[in-house]
Design a protein around this motif. Sequence first.
Motif, PDB file in Angstrom:
ATOM      1  N   GLY A  46       0.798  -1.233   0.000  1.00  0.00           N
ATOM      2  CA  GLY A  46       0.000   0.000   0.000  1.00  0.00           C
ATOM      3  C   GLY A  46       0.824   1.273   0.000  1.00  0.00           C
ATOM      4  O   GLY A  46       0.609   2.162  -0.827  1.00  0.00           O
ATOM      5  N   PHE A  47       1.796   1.338   0.879  1.00  0.00           N
ATOM      6  CA  PHE A  47       2.619   2.557   0.959  1.00  0.00           C
ATOM      7  C   PHE A  47       3.395   2.768  -0.342  1.00  0.00           C
ATOM      8  O   PHE A  47       3.400   3.865  -0.902  1.00  0.00           O
ATOM      9  N   CYS A  48       4.024   1.712  -0.855  1.00  0.00           N
ATOM     10  CA  CYS A  48       4.832   1.830  -2.079  1.00  0.00           C
ATOM     11  C   CYS A  48       3.970   2.272  -3.265  1.00  0.00           C
ATOM     12  O   CYS A  48       4.415   3.059  -4.105  1.00  0.00           O
ATOM     13  N   GLN A  49       2.767   1.746  -3.320  1.00  0.00           N
ATOM     14  CA  GLN A  49       1.927   2.051  -4.484  1.00  0.00           C
ATOM     15  C   GLN A  49       1.544   3.515  -4.569  1.00  0.00           C
ATOM     16  O   GLN A  49       1.242   4.013  -5.648  1.00  0.00           O
ATOM     17  N   LEU A  56      11.968   5.407  -6.573  1.00  0.00           N
ATOM     18  CA  LEU A  56      11.663   5.282  -5.149  1.00  0.00           C
ATOM     19  C   LEU A  56      10.677   4.125  -4.921  1.00  0.00           C
ATOM     20  O   LEU A  56      10.812   3.336  -3.979  1.00  0.00           O
ATOM     21  N   LYS A  57       9.725   4.023  -5.825  1.00  0.00           N
ATOM     22  CA  LYS A  57       8.726   2.961  -5.733  1.00  0.00           C
ATOM     23  C   LYS A  57       9.401   1.585  -5.845  1.00  0.00           C
ATOM     24  O   LYS A  57       9.092   0.666  -5.082  1.00  0.00           O
ATOM     25  N   ALA A  58      10.343   1.449  -6.777  1.00  0.00           N
ATOM     26  CA  ALA A  58      11.052   0.181  -6.947  1.00  0.00           C
ATOM     27  C   ALA A  58      11.840  -0.171  -5.684  1.00  0.00           C
ATOM     28  O   ALA A  58      11.865  -1.324  -5.248  1.00  0.00           O
ATOM     29  N   ARG A  59      12.464   0.852  -5.085  1.00  0.00           N
ATOM     30  CA  ARG A  59      13.214   0.605  -3.842  1.00  0.00           C
ATOM     31  C   ARG A  59      12.299   0.182  -2.725  1.00  0.00           C
ATOM     32  O   ARG A  59      12.619  -0.687  -1.909  1.00  0.00           O
ATOM     33  N   CYS A  60      11.154   0.816  -2.669  1.00  0.00           N
ATOM     34  CA  CYS A  60      10.159   0.513  -1.645  1.00  0.00           C
ATOM     35  C   CYS A  60       9.678  -0.938  -1.790  1.00  0.00           C
ATOM     36  O   CYS A  60       9.635  -1.697  -0.820  1.00  0.00           O
ATOM     37  N   LEU A  61       9.371  -1.331  -3.020  1.00  0.00           N
ATOM     38  CA  LEU A  61       8.897  -2.703  -3.251  1.00  0.00           C
ATOM     39  C   LEU A  61       9.981  -3.721  -2.914  1.00  0.00           C
ATOM     40  O   LEU A  61       9.693  -4.806  -2.402  1.00  0.00           O
ATOM     41  N   LYS A  62      11.223  -3.350  -3.173  1.00  0.00           N
ATOM     42  CA  LYS A  62      12.335  -4.240  -2.852  1.00  0.00           C
ATOM     43  C   LYS A  62      12.406  -4.472  -1.335  1.00  0.00           C
ATOM     44  O   LYS A  62      12.653  -5.581  -0.873  1.00  0.00           O
ATOM     45  N   ASP A  63      12.175  -3.398  -0.567  1.00  0.00           N
ATOM     46  CA  ASP A  63      12.161  -3.544   0.893  1.00  0.00           C
ATOM     47  C   ASP A  63      11.027  -4.462   1.344  1.00  0.00           C
ATOM     48  O   ASP A  63      11.200  -5.285   2.241  1.00  0.00           O
ATOM     49  N   VAL A  64       9.876  -4.303   0.728  1.00  0.00           N
ATOM     50  CA  VAL A  64       8.742  -5.153   1.107  1.00  0.00           C
ATOM     51  C   VAL A  64       9.013  -6.599   0.687  1.00  0.00           C
ATOM     52  O   VAL A  64       8.675  -7.537   1.408  1.00  0.00           O
ATOM     53  N   ASP A  65       9.653  -6.771  -0.470  1.00  0.00           N
ATOM     54  CA  ASP A  65      10.043  -8.126  -0.896  1.00  0.00           C
ATOM     55  C   ASP A  65      10.895  -8.790   0.184  1.00  0.00           C
ATOM     56  O   ASP A  65      10.677  -9.953   0.540  1.00  0.00           O
ATOM     57  N   VAL A 103      -0.109 -12.722  -5.065  1.00  0.00           N
ATOM     58  CA  VAL A 103      -0.816 -11.838  -4.130  1.00  0.00           C
ATOM     59  C   VAL A 103      -0.819 -10.387  -4.632  1.00  0.00           C
ATOM     60  O   VAL A 103      -1.822  -9.688  -4.548  1.00  0.00           O
ATOM     61  N   GLU A 104       0.309  -9.975  -5.223  1.00  0.00           N
ATOM     62  CA  GLU A 104       0.404  -8.592  -5.729  1.00  0.00           C
ATOM     63  C   GLU A 104      -0.603  -8.309  -6.833  1.00  0.00           C
ATOM     64  O   GLU A 104      -0.989  -7.165  -7.044  1.00  0.00           O
ATOM     65  N   ALA A 105      -0.961  -9.352  -7.554  1.00  0.00           N
ATOM     66  CA  ALA A 105      -1.885  -9.151  -8.673  1.00  0.00           C
ATOM     67  C   ALA A 105      -3.341  -9.198  -8.231  1.00  0.00           C
ATOM     68  O   ALA A 105      -4.252  -9.035  -9.040  1.00  0.00           O
ATOM     69  N   ARG A 106      -3.600  -9.420  -6.935  1.00  0.00           N
ATOM     70  CA  ARG A 106      -4.981  -9.520  -6.442  1.00  0.00           C
ATOM     71  C   ARG A 106      -5.538  -8.151  -6.138  1.00  0.00           C
ATOM     72  O   ARG A 106      -4.817  -7.191  -5.934  1.00  0.00           O
TER      73      ARG A 106
END
Length: 106
Positions: A46-49, A56-65, A103-106
Motif C-alpha cells: 500500500g505505501f509503495c503504491q 523510489l517505488k522500486a526501492r520501496c517494493l524491494k524492501d517489502v520483498d 498476491v500482488e496481482a490480487r
Amino acid sequence: MPNPYRDQPEVRAAGAAAYERHCANCHGEGAQRPVAEGPDLRRLNGFCQRLVDSALKARCLKDVDAYFLESVLDGKRRAGMVHMPPWRGVLPQETIWAIRSFVEAR
Ligand code: HEC
C-alpha cells in the motif's frame, strides 16, 4: 534482491496453487477474503503504491520483498508463541516469490 518474478503473469498460476495449499487457511481464500487468523497480504504494498517517483517505488517494493521473504522463511512468533510457522526448508524461494507475485496481482 527484489522479487525476480514481478510483473510476470506466467508465474501467477503456480503462485496461486501454492498460496491456496499453504497460506489460504490463515490469510484468506484467493488472498481476497481476510480472515481473523492472518493479516491481509494485499496491504503490504500500500505505501509503495502511493509513491509517484518510479525509482523510489522500486526501492520501496524491494524492501517489502525482503520483509515478505523473511516473514515466510522464518515465520512469526510473539511472546514465544508461533503465529505463523517457518517455511524455510519447506518451500523453495522461487515458490515464495511466485506466491508474492500472485498476491500482488490480487
Ligand atoms: C497458521 C496460520 C498461517 C499460515 C499457514 C501462514 N501464515 Fe502468514 N501469518 C500468520 C499470522 C498470524 C501472521 C501475523 C503474525 C504477526 O504479525 O505476529 C502472518 C504474517 C505473515 C506475513 C507478514 C505480514 C504483515 O502484514 O506483516 C507474511 C508476508 C505472511 N504471513 C505470508 C505468508 C505466506 C506466503 C504463507 C504461505 C506460504 C503464510 N503466511 C502462511 C499466519 C499464517
